[in-house]
Write an enzyme that holds these catalytic residues in place. Structure first.
Site, PDB file in Angstrom:
ATOM      1  CD  GLN A 114      -3.082  -0.673   2.240  1.00  0.00           C
ATOM      2  OE1 GLN A 114      -3.105  -1.343   3.258  1.00  0.00           O
ATOM      3  NE2 GLN A 114      -3.909   0.326   2.034  1.00  0.00           N
ATOM      4  CG  HIS A 115       0.262   3.520   2.317  1.00  0.00           C
ATOM      5  ND1 HIS A 115      -1.047   3.905   2.365  1.00  0.00           N
ATOM      6  CD2 HIS A 115       0.452   2.709   3.398  1.00  0.00           C
ATOM      7  CE1 HIS A 115      -1.629   3.366   3.426  1.00  0.00           C
ATOM      8  NE2 HIS A 115      -0.745   2.630   4.061  1.00  0.00           N
TER       9      HIS A 115
ATOM     10  CG  ASP B 280       0.220  -5.180   1.463  1.00  0.00           C
ATOM     11  OD1 ASP B 280      -0.541  -4.273   1.841  1.00  0.00           O
ATOM     12  OD2 ASP B 280       1.447  -5.166   1.691  1.00  0.00           O
TER      13      ASP B 280
END
Length: 495
Positions: A80-81, A243
């Site tokens: 992520q991110h 994820d």
């Protein structure tokens, strides 16, 4: 046959899943290079993800012993991110800044203030911006790399980027988009006004990917790429997700009453909710799930990354580290580790560093330091679990995943520290399995039930079950209290 992909921090994993047979036929992984620098910089080249995907796909299909043409759909999970900013030709303008990058801590603090503090963030986004979210990375790129920033044509996350490479479509779904910092997690829509606060020169309609539903395909495999990979034309690529979201599917955590806890590079604790979470604590991320509903989550940044650092410091392999861990008593004879080598997100200490406390001539042993760093990482997850309040308090079971879950000693430690039974799915790398399940759900249309797919594919490993022991639970209460005192004394983190 379905393919599940998990593009993580350390590697890309690929699994080949036989949905009818309810089993994984083949799996493989290829590593990534992580570029680390001063000030908390953590970056990767997106081209490395593609190279790793190609290699892992080839190996997994070969190990499955199937014809590649039998693959019907692909699902992609991604860390992520991460910020993947592309130019007009679809090429990255800068290496991807990752979830664990803390170089942007000052930018994040400034953005929170500009949005009206925690209350303003909650009002606009349904969560509070944290260092590591995509928003502060974009603000950093604007300030630190203006030439690259001016070339931005599209803003994607890592799994979005792999979907783009597979299909040519620039799309996003609510689960992963929740962690950008310019997405309303309650209304499931982009917040163009927030993006304007971060990057006023960028046109949201031009740079933000089109939002699709969790069950909506991102597209189909590009014909030229299908030929190159030996796959059939028309292979569906599902929406995919972060994820954590795909890991929840891969553990069967798609209904209330269960908690998924990951002992990976980072640590996550999440619980499914059919409604948006109204958090009492700004550290709880009200993320959307990648199958509908919501997945309130906390993330700690130092779990196996911290234990690996200590293990390698002593030159130990995993077996020897496990022996040291088991040899030391609960509480490591007074040694406390605050394992914040990468800074920390929960509690919010992005510029913190690791601390080894209580060392004496008597207790400064390999065994105690190994034990203390594992206890410290696990106490951090308990601290996070407590932030979830009622969503996790009544959980009947914790589904444990990630590399650390392979350790029987660590599994028992989690059960005793959290006071809840734990069990591992048979597949502890759950994000790739969850991606394959989502791909089958997406490709199967109205005939595919996610509940039925999870029942068929998510098997629990009964040999991994650990129940809390009353005597050890009581012993850990005292050690956890010592950890909390250390947090308060050294970082000002109170209850």
């Amino acid at each position: 046959m379905y393919i599940g992909v998990d593009c993580g921090t350390q590697s890309t994993k690929v699994v080949v899943v036989d949905i009818d047979g309810g089993r994984i036929l083949g799996e493989a992984s290829r590593p990534h290079r992580l570029e680390a620098g001063e000030g908390g910089r953590r970056e990767q080249a997106p081209a490395d993800w593609i190279e790793a995907f190609r290699g892992a796909l080839h190996d997994a299909v070969a190990r499955a012993g199937i014809e590649p043409q039998a693959i019907r759909a692909i699902g992609v999970s991604g860390q992520q991110h991460g910020l993947v900013a592309l130019d007009a030709a679809g090429e990255p303008v800068h290496p991807a800044k990752l979830w664990c990058d803390t170089e942007t801590a000052d930018h994040n603090a400034a953005l929170v203030e500009r949005l009206g503090g925690e209350a303003g963030c909650l009002d606009r986004l349904g969560l509070v911006l944290q260092t590591g979210y995509t928003a502060s990375k974009l603000a950093w790129l604007r300030d630190a790399r203006p030439e690259a920033y001016r070339r931005i044509a599209t803003l994607l996350l890592p799994h979005d980027y792999l979907n783009f490479w597979l299909t040519g479509e620039r799309v996003a779904e609510a689960g992963d988009a929740s962690g950008t910092g310019y997405f309303d997690t309650r209304a499931r829509r982009w917040r163009e006004d927030v993006l304007a606060e971060i990057a006023p020169e960028l046109d949201p309609e031009r740079v933000l990917p089109r939002l699709i539903g969790s069950r909506e395909p991102a597209g189909t495999l590009r014909p030229a790429l299908a030929r190159e990979l030996g796959l059939a034309e028309g292979v569906v690529v599902s929406s995919g997700g972060g994820d954590n979201m795909l890991g929840a599917i891969g553990t069967g955590n798609i209904r209330p009453g269960l908690v998924t806890l990951s002992l990976g590079t980072s640590g996550t604790v999440c619980a499914y909710s059919p409604e948006p979470a109204v958090a009492d604590d700004a550290q709880v991320a009200n993320f959307c799930a990648s199958h509908g509903g919501w997945l309130p989550l906390i993330c700690t940044m130092n779990v196996t990354s911290a234990t690996t650092r200590v293990r390698e410091l002593f030159g130990l392999d995993l077996a020897a580290f496990g022996e040291r861990l088991a040899a030391a008593p609960i509480g490591a004879e007074g040694v406390t580790v605050l394992p914040f080598f990468n800074g920390e997100r929960v509690p919010p200490l992005p510029q913190a560093s690791g601390s080894f406390l209580g060392l004496t001539d008597v207790n400064a042993t390999q065994a105690n330091l190994c034990r203390a760093v594992v206890e410290g990482a696990t106490f951090g997850l308990r601290y996070g679990l407590e932030r979830l309040g009622g969503l996790a308090r009544d959980a009947s079971e914790i589904r444990l995943i990630g590399g650390g879950a392979k350790s029987a000693v660590w599994r028992q430690m989690v059960a005793d520290i959290l006071g809840t039974p734990v069990i591992c799915p048979a597949v502890t790398d759950a994000a790739a399995l969850g991606a394959a399940i989502q791909a089958a759900w997406c490709e199967g249309g109205a005939d595919a039930s996610l509940d039925a797919l999870c029942a068929r594919l998510v098997h629990l490993d009964e040999s991994s079950r650990a129940a809390p022991d009353a005597e050890r639970v009581a012993a850990y209460e005292a050690v956890y209290a010592r950890y909390r005192r250390a947090l308060a004394e050294h970082h000002g983190v109170m209850a």
